[in-house]
Design a protein around this motif. Structure first.
Motif, PDB file in Angstrom:
ATOM      1  N   UNK A 287       0.815  -1.226   0.000  1.00 23.87           N
ATOM      2  CA  UNK A 287       0.000   0.000   0.000  1.00 23.87           C
ATOM      3  C   UNK A 287       0.840   1.264   0.000  1.00 23.87           C
ATOM      4  N   UNK A 288       1.905   1.298   0.816  1.00 24.28           N
ATOM      5  CA  UNK A 288       2.742   2.499   0.887  1.00 24.28           C
ATOM      6  C   UNK A 288       3.429   2.759  -0.448  1.00 24.28           C
ATOM      7  N   UNK A 289       3.982   1.703  -1.032  1.00 23.99           N
ATOM      8  CA  UNK A 289       4.658   1.866  -2.333  1.00 23.99           C
ATOM      9  C   UNK A 289       3.663   2.368  -3.384  1.00 23.99           C
ATOM     10  N   UNK A 290       2.479   1.789  -3.396  1.00 24.15           N
ATOM     11  CA  UNK A 290       1.452   2.200  -4.364  1.00 24.15           C
ATOM     12  C   UNK A 290       1.117   3.679  -4.183  1.00 24.15           C
ATOM     13  N   UNK A 291       0.872   4.070  -2.919  1.00 22.02           N
ATOM     14  CA  UNK A 291       0.442   5.444  -2.659  1.00 22.02           C
ATOM     15  C   UNK A 291       1.585   6.433  -2.909  1.00 22.02           C
ATOM     16  N   UNK A 292       2.774   6.100  -2.429  1.00 27.80           N
ATOM     17  CA  UNK A 292       3.887   7.045  -2.571  1.00 27.80           C
ATOM     18  C   UNK A 292       4.337   7.178  -4.029  1.00 27.80           C
ATOM     19  N   UNK A 293       4.295   6.074  -4.771  1.00 28.20           N
ATOM     20  CA  UNK A 293       4.684   6.149  -6.195  1.00 28.20           C
ATOM     21  C   UNK A 293       3.658   6.983  -6.969  1.00 28.20           C
ATOM     22  N   UNK A 294       2.368   6.762  -6.686  1.00 29.85           N
ATOM     23  CA  UNK A 294       1.310   7.527  -7.372  1.00 29.85           C
ATOM     24  C   UNK A 294       1.501   9.020  -7.101  1.00 29.85           C
ATOM     25  N   UNK A 295       1.769   9.349  -5.846  1.00 25.05           N
ATOM     26  CA  UNK A 295       1.945  10.752  -5.450  1.00 25.05           C
ATOM     27  C   UNK A 295       3.189  11.355  -6.118  1.00 25.05           C
TER      28      UNK A 295
END
Ligand code: KG4
Ligand code: ZN
Length: 349
Positions: A287-295
């Protein structure tokens, strides 16, 4: 090109410890994919007690599980074998005995049902997971980060199917880094979801830990995670209180991995003038990788689409193999059951 308007593909995936089968239907003209079934029989409960996958046990379990999983995939999709356009199978890379279990099943079914086979590279399967209902339009060139238990590869796709590897891990894969950290702290297997769950528990609080961000500023697009694992080991040895700080260690360790993955991916996206950035593989469930990469893609680049597979298609599954096979079907890359060969160290081309 195969003439049917709608292709129906059964895919079998057994490169590691998941026995998986999926049926997709794909529109030859528009390329639209529909996943009709995606069945996975996980062996985690069996391998857990050994702290990792035991190849001989995995192969034996595949032999027991594959036919029931394939049967379930057909029933759920309401598809009869005679309606299949082709059977797709993972050729490699992976554990040789696991690959053989899947390939021999596919070979027998192709012979019995008189269907052609399509060989698929497992990593290519992970990449094509992004082509199942993409979260944004896929425009080329695309920069793709594949992060799994066995691979960490940064590549550029100039157009569909044309891949160039621009960076790789020099030692451990990102998923392996998660798994080894979890083992070191006695947290269990597989480590990715456990470490990320504990990191989430720690939350966004700042930490005094300063684990390294290996190769963050190296001039290439390569990665290295074995030094990070060793750094964690030394920090744990120095800290008599580490058992009470596990979520904090998980949080900084995870952030170290994410920082390097995002930095190199964005650098590549800018250098290769990417129109799309994609994330794939088991670690992309994070989840963190998904959210931080999207951002990061949104705020630090201009006009680059970010595409990520739905969670069901991040860790090993057969829908991604079926989707990659569809692109091969369009190029007529069909073979007879006699020509099927697995390759445990198959390269990505
Ligand atoms: O793609 P995959 O299912 O199998 C390989 O092809 O290797 O990836 C498995 C890897 C394991 O190392 C596992 O720990 C990691 O993906 N993983 C995760 C998460 N879920 C699975 N890593 C980080 N966060 C997650 N939520
Ligand atoms: Zn995989």
């Amino acid at each position: 090109m195969n003439k049917q308007k709608i292709a129906i593909i059964l895919a079998i995936e057994s490169s590691c410890d998941d026995s998986a089968a999926s049926i997709i239907s794909a529109d030859q003209k528009t390329g639209r994919i529909r996943v009709l079934s995606n069945i996975i029989s996980s062996q985690i409960a069996i391998h857990k007690k050994y702290g990792g996958v035991v190849p001989e046990i995995a192969a034996r379990e595949h032999v027991l599980n594959l036919l029931p999983v394939i049967n379930e995939a057909l029933i759920k999709a309401k598809v009869l074998p005679k309606n299949l356009t082709a059977i797709a199978i993972t050729k490699g890379p992976g554990l040789i005995t696991s690959l053989i279990a899947g390939a021999e099943t596919a070979r027998a079914l192709a012979f019995a049902w008189k269907k052609p086979l399509i060989e698929v590279n497992h990593i290519e399967g992970h990449i094509y997971a992004n082509f199942i209902n993409p979260t944004a339009p896929i425009k080329f060139p695309a920069v793709i980060l594949t992060v799994s238990g066995g691979h960490t590869i940064l590549l550029v796709m100039e157009k569909s199917g044309k891949i160039k590897i621009i960076g790789e891990t020099r030692d451990d894969a990102a998923g392996e880094a998660y798994d080894k950290a979890a083992k070191m702290m006695g947290l269990g297997y597989p480590g990715g979801s456990i470490v990320s769950g504990l990191a989430a528990e720690y939350g966004k609080k700042t930490t005094n830990l300063k684990l390294p961000r290996p190769m963050l500023n190296s001039p290439d697009f390569d990665f290295s995670f074995s030094g990070l694992k060793t750094a964690l080991l030394y920090e744990l040895k120095k800290d008599p209180n580490w058992k009470n700080r596990i979520p904090e260690y998980c949080s900084d360790y995870q952030q170290a991995i994410i920082d390097v993955l995002i930095h190199k991916t964005l650098k590549a996206a800018l250098k290769f003038k990417a129109k799309t950035t994609m994330l794939t593989g088991g670690v992309s469930a994070n989840n963190e990788l998904r959210a931080q990469m999207a951002e990061a893609v949104k705020t630090r680049t201009k006009n680059i689409n970010f595409v990520i597979p739905a969670k069901d298609y991040t860790t090993d599954n057969a829908a991604m193999i079926a989707t990659a096979a569809f692109y091969k079907l369009r190029k007529n890359k069909l073979i007879s059951f006699k020509r099927l060969r697995v390759n445990a160290s198959l390269e990505l081309k």
